[in-house]
Motif scaffolding. Structure first.
Motif, PDB file in Angstrom:
ATOM      1  N   ASN A  96       0.827  -1.209   0.000  1.00 45.70           N
ATOM      2  CA  ASN A  96       0.000   0.000   0.000  1.00 45.70           C
ATOM      3  C   ASN A  96       0.863   1.261   0.000  1.00 45.70           C
ATOM      4  OD1 ASN A  96      -2.300  -1.566  -0.007  1.00 45.70           O
ATOM      5  ND2 ASN A  96      -2.635  -1.406   2.196  1.00 45.70           N
ATOM      6  N   LEU A  97       1.957   1.254   0.796  1.00 46.74           N
ATOM      7  CA  LEU A  97       2.849   2.407   0.829  1.00 46.74           C
ATOM      8  C   LEU A  97       3.517   2.634  -0.524  1.00 46.74           C
ATOM      9  CD1 LEU A  97       4.602   2.063   4.324  1.00 46.74           C
ATOM     10  CD2 LEU A  97       2.960   3.810   3.603  1.00 46.74           C
ATOM     11  N   LEU A  98       4.010   1.564  -1.129  1.00 45.10           N
ATOM     12  CA  LEU A  98       4.653   1.687  -2.438  1.00 45.10           C
ATOM     13  C   LEU A  98       3.664   2.128  -3.506  1.00 45.10           C
ATOM     14  CD1 LEU A  98       7.041  -1.402  -2.427  1.00 45.10           C
ATOM     15  CD2 LEU A  98       7.660   1.004  -2.212  1.00 45.10           C
ATOM     16  N   SER A  99       2.447   1.608  -3.448  1.00 46.73           N
ATOM     17  CA  SER A  99       1.426   2.019  -4.420  1.00 46.73           C
ATOM     18  C   SER A  99       1.096   3.497  -4.254  1.00 46.73           C
ATOM     19  CB  SER A  99       0.158   1.184  -4.245  1.00 46.73           C
ATOM     20  OG  SER A  99       0.407  -0.153  -4.559  1.00 46.73           O
ATOM     21  N   ALA A 100       0.962   3.953  -3.007  1.00 47.59           N
ATOM     22  CA  ALA A 100       0.673   5.369  -2.762  1.00 47.59           C
ATOM     23  C   ALA A 100       1.838   6.237  -3.233  1.00 47.59           C
ATOM     24  CB  ALA A 100       0.392   5.602  -1.280  1.00 47.59           C
ATOM     25  N   GLY A 101       3.071   5.784  -2.979  1.00 46.94           N
ATOM     26  CA  GLY A 101       4.248   6.523  -3.429  1.00 46.94           C
ATOM     27  C   GLY A 101       4.319   6.610  -4.939  1.00 46.94           C
ATOM     28  N   LEU A 102       4.076   5.500  -5.614  1.00 44.42           N
ATOM     29  CA  LEU A 102       4.097   5.484  -7.080  1.00 44.42           C
ATOM     30  C   LEU A 102       2.996   6.378  -7.646  1.00 44.42           C
ATOM     31  CD1 LEU A 102       5.245   4.315  -9.717  1.00 44.42           C
ATOM     32  CD2 LEU A 102       3.607   2.449  -9.486  1.00 44.42           C
ATOM     33  N   LEU A 103       1.810   6.295  -7.069  1.00 42.66           N
ATOM     34  CA  LEU A 103       0.715   7.143  -7.520  1.00 42.66           C
ATOM     35  C   LEU A 103       1.056   8.619  -7.319  1.00 42.66           C
ATOM     36  CD1 LEU A 103      -2.172   7.248  -8.643  1.00 42.66           C
ATOM     37  CD2 LEU A 103      -2.982   7.185  -6.277  1.00 42.66           C
ATOM     38  N   SER A 104       1.694   8.943  -6.186  1.00 39.65           N
ATOM     39  CA  SER A 104       2.093  10.328  -5.923  1.00 39.65           C
ATOM     40  C   SER A 104       3.122  10.815  -6.940  1.00 39.65           C
ATOM     41  CB  SER A 104       2.676  10.460  -4.515  1.00 39.65           C
ATOM     42  OG  SER A 104       1.720  10.126  -3.549  1.00 39.65           O
ATOM     43  N   VAL A 105       4.109   9.990  -7.231  1.00 38.18           N
ATOM     44  CA  VAL A 105       5.148  10.363  -8.204  1.00 38.18           C
ATOM     45  C   VAL A 105       4.524  10.558  -9.588  1.00 38.18           C
ATOM     46  CG1 VAL A 105       7.163   9.457  -9.441  1.00 38.18           C
ATOM     47  CG2 VAL A 105       7.082   9.336  -6.953  1.00 38.18           C
ATOM     48  N   LEU A 106       3.641   9.654  -9.989  1.00 40.45           N
ATOM     49  CA  LEU A 106       2.990   9.791 -11.290  1.00 40.45           C
ATOM     50  C   LEU A 106       2.108  11.033 -11.339  1.00 40.45           C
ATOM     51  CD1 LEU A 106       2.027   6.081 -12.071  1.00 40.45           C
ATOM     52  CD2 LEU A 106       3.811   7.455 -13.144  1.00 40.45           C
TER      53      LEU A 106
ATOM     54  N   LEU B  63       1.335  16.546 -13.205  1.00 47.18           N
ATOM     55  CA  LEU B  63       1.109  17.965 -12.930  1.00 47.18           C
ATOM     56  C   LEU B  63       2.245  18.820 -13.485  1.00 47.18           C
ATOM     57  CD1 LEU B  63      -0.343  17.881  -9.299  1.00 47.18           C
ATOM     58  CD2 LEU B  63      -1.501  18.653 -11.381  1.00 47.18           C
ATOM     59  N   LEU B  64       3.480  18.377 -13.280  1.00 44.31           N
ATOM     60  CA  LEU B  64       4.634  19.119 -13.780  1.00 44.31           C
ATOM     61  C   LEU B  64       4.588  19.216 -15.310  1.00 44.31           C
ATOM     62  CD1 LEU B  64       7.335  20.497 -13.118  1.00 44.31           C
ATOM     63  CD2 LEU B  64       8.412  18.251 -13.301  1.00 44.31           C
ATOM     64  N   LEU B  65       4.288  18.113 -15.959  1.00 45.07           N
ATOM     65  CA  LEU B  65       4.176  18.119 -17.419  1.00 45.07           C
ATOM     66  C   LEU B  65       3.040  19.043 -17.877  1.00 45.07           C
ATOM     67  CD1 LEU B  65       5.232  16.877 -20.069  1.00 45.07           C
ATOM     68  CD2 LEU B  65       3.504  15.103 -19.801  1.00 45.07           C
ATOM     69  N   GLY B  66       1.919  18.996 -17.168  1.00 42.64           N
ATOM     70  CA  GLY B  66       0.799  19.872 -17.499  1.00 42.64           C
ATOM     71  C   GLY B  66       1.160  21.340 -17.358  1.00 42.64           C
ATOM     72  N   PHE B  67       1.856  21.695 -16.267  1.00 46.67           N
ATOM     73  CA  PHE B  67       2.278  23.085 -16.074  1.00 46.67           C
ATOM     74  C   PHE B  67       3.283  23.519 -17.148  1.00 46.67           C
ATOM     75  CE2 PHE B  67       0.992  22.758 -11.430  1.00 46.67           C
ATOM     76  CZ  PHE B  67      -0.135  23.546 -11.601  1.00 46.67           C
ATOM     77  N   MET B  68       4.161  22.597 -17.556  1.00 45.57           N
ATOM     78  CA  MET B  68       5.118  22.928 -18.616  1.00 45.57           C
ATOM     79  C   MET B  68       4.394  23.216 -19.926  1.00 45.57           C
ATOM     80  SD  MET B  68       8.327  20.320 -17.968  1.00 45.57           S
ATOM     81  CE  MET B  68       8.861  20.471 -19.644  1.00 45.57           C
ATOM     82  N   VAL B  69       3.409  22.401 -20.245  1.00 40.90           N
ATOM     83  CA  VAL B  69       2.645  22.608 -21.477  1.00 40.90           C
ATOM     84  C   VAL B  69       1.907  23.938 -21.409  1.00 40.90           C
ATOM     85  CG1 VAL B  69       0.672  21.753 -22.826  1.00 40.90           C
ATOM     86  CG2 VAL B  69       2.446  20.164 -22.066  1.00 40.90           C
ATOM     87  N   LEU B  70       1.295  24.234 -20.258  1.00 41.51           N
ATOM     88  CA  LEU B  70       0.591  25.516 -20.109  1.00 41.51           C
ATOM     89  C   LEU B  70       1.557  26.695 -20.229  1.00 41.51           C
ATOM     90  CD1 LEU B  70      -1.978  24.780 -17.258  1.00 41.51           C
ATOM     91  CD2 LEU B  70      -2.455  25.214 -19.678  1.00 41.51           C
ATOM     92  N   TYR B  71       2.739  26.576 -19.647  1.00 40.48           N
ATOM     93  CA  TYR B  71       3.740  27.645 -19.714  1.00 40.48           C
ATOM     94  C   TYR B  71       4.198  27.869 -21.154  1.00 40.48           C
ATOM     95  CZ  TYR B  71       7.925  30.379 -18.752  1.00 40.48           C
ATOM     96  OH  TYR B  71       8.876  31.371 -18.745  1.00 40.48           O
ATOM     97  N   LEU B  72       4.442  26.755 -21.863  1.00 38.83           N
ATOM     98  CA  LEU B  72       4.853  26.880 -23.266  1.00 38.83           C
ATOM     99  C   LEU B  72       3.738  27.477 -24.116  1.00 38.83           C
ATOM    100  CD1 LEU B  72       6.790  23.523 -23.750  1.00 38.83           C
ATOM    101  CD2 LEU B  72       7.760  25.837 -23.641  1.00 38.83           C
ATOM    102  N   LEU B  73       2.502  27.086 -23.842  1.00 39.22           N
ATOM    103  CA  LEU B  73       1.365  27.652 -24.574  1.00 39.22           C
ATOM    104  C   LEU B  73       1.238  29.151 -24.302  1.00 39.22           C
ATOM    105  CD1 LEU B  73      -1.033  26.970 -26.398  1.00 39.22           C
ATOM    106  CD2 LEU B  73      -2.365  26.522 -24.332  1.00 39.22           C
ATOM    107  N   LYS B  74       1.416  29.559 -23.025  1.00 40.46           N
ATOM    108  CA  LYS B  74       1.373  30.969 -22.637  1.00 40.46           C
ATOM    109  C   LYS B  74       2.464  31.747 -23.362  1.00 40.46           C
ATOM    110  CE  LYS B  74       3.900  32.346 -19.330  1.00 40.46           C
ATOM    111  NZ  LYS B  74       4.775  33.393 -19.816  1.00 40.46           N
ATOM    112  N   SER B  75       3.660  31.161 -23.392  1.00 42.49           N
ATOM    113  CA  SER B  75       4.773  31.834 -24.053  1.00 42.49           C
ATOM    114  C   SER B  75       4.554  31.929 -25.560  1.00 42.49           C
ATOM    115  CB  SER B  75       6.083  31.108 -23.763  1.00 42.49           C
ATOM    116  OG  SER B  75       6.354  31.118 -22.371  1.00 42.49           O
ATOM    117  N   ALA B  76       3.978  30.895 -26.170  1.00 39.50           N
ATOM    118  CA  ALA B  76       3.721  30.907 -27.607  1.00 39.50           C
ATOM    119  C   ALA B  76       2.695  31.966 -27.978  1.00 39.50           C
ATOM    120  CB  ALA B  76       3.248  29.526 -28.066  1.00 39.50           C
TER     121      ALA B  76
END
Length: 140
Positions: free
Chosen positions: A93-103, A108-121
């Motif tokens: 359960n701990l490993l599953s929660a950790g993996l889910l958190s990392v994913l 979220l990080l990828l989503g923010f990067m895409v939004l930032y690039l879209l804003k800049s474009a």
């Protein structure tokens, strides 16, 4: 007694073709194989039959000679059919929660990067005279 006789009759004749016995005999010299009686083979099948050989998607086994001893290695991969102990379930359960958190954080990080690039474009400048340099990196 009749139960033993029925079991013996069920195995007789086809026992040498049984996958469990064949797998066991792969590691036994022919002279020794020929010395087993049907009754001994029945008991061997009962004792070893629950082992579940060959039920893994990946089953790599081997051995090598070290300085003084022989060593073996085993790599198994497949569906887990065992019941987990409470401690193992807690770790799972701990490993599953950790993996889910990392994913989730990666998404979220990828989503923010895409939004930032879209804003800049689009030329939107939220903080004047300040840039993360991501747009310049992306353009190059």
């Amino acid at each position: 007694m009749s139960e033993q006789r029925t079991t013996k009759q069920a195995f007789q004749g086809s026992l040498h073709n049984d996958p469990v016995i064949q797998r066991l005999f792969e590691r036994v010299p022919q002279k020794v194989q020929d010395s087993f009686t049907e009754e001994q083979l029945i008991h061997l099948k009962v004792a070893v039959g629950s082992r579940g050989w060959g039920e893994h998607t990946v089953d790599i086994r081997g051995s090598f000679r070290g300085w003084k001893h022989r060593y073996y290695y085993v790599m198994l991969f497949g569906r887990n059919r065992r019941q987990l102990s409470p401690g193992q379930q807690h770790i799972h359960n701990l490993l599953s929660a950790g993996l889910l958190s990392v994913l989730l954080m990666g998404g979220l990080l990828l989503g923010f990067m895409v939004l930032y690039l879209l804003k800049s474009a689009l030329g939107i400048d939220l903080l004047p005279n300040h840039s993360l340099g991501l747009w310049d990196w992306f353009k190059s």
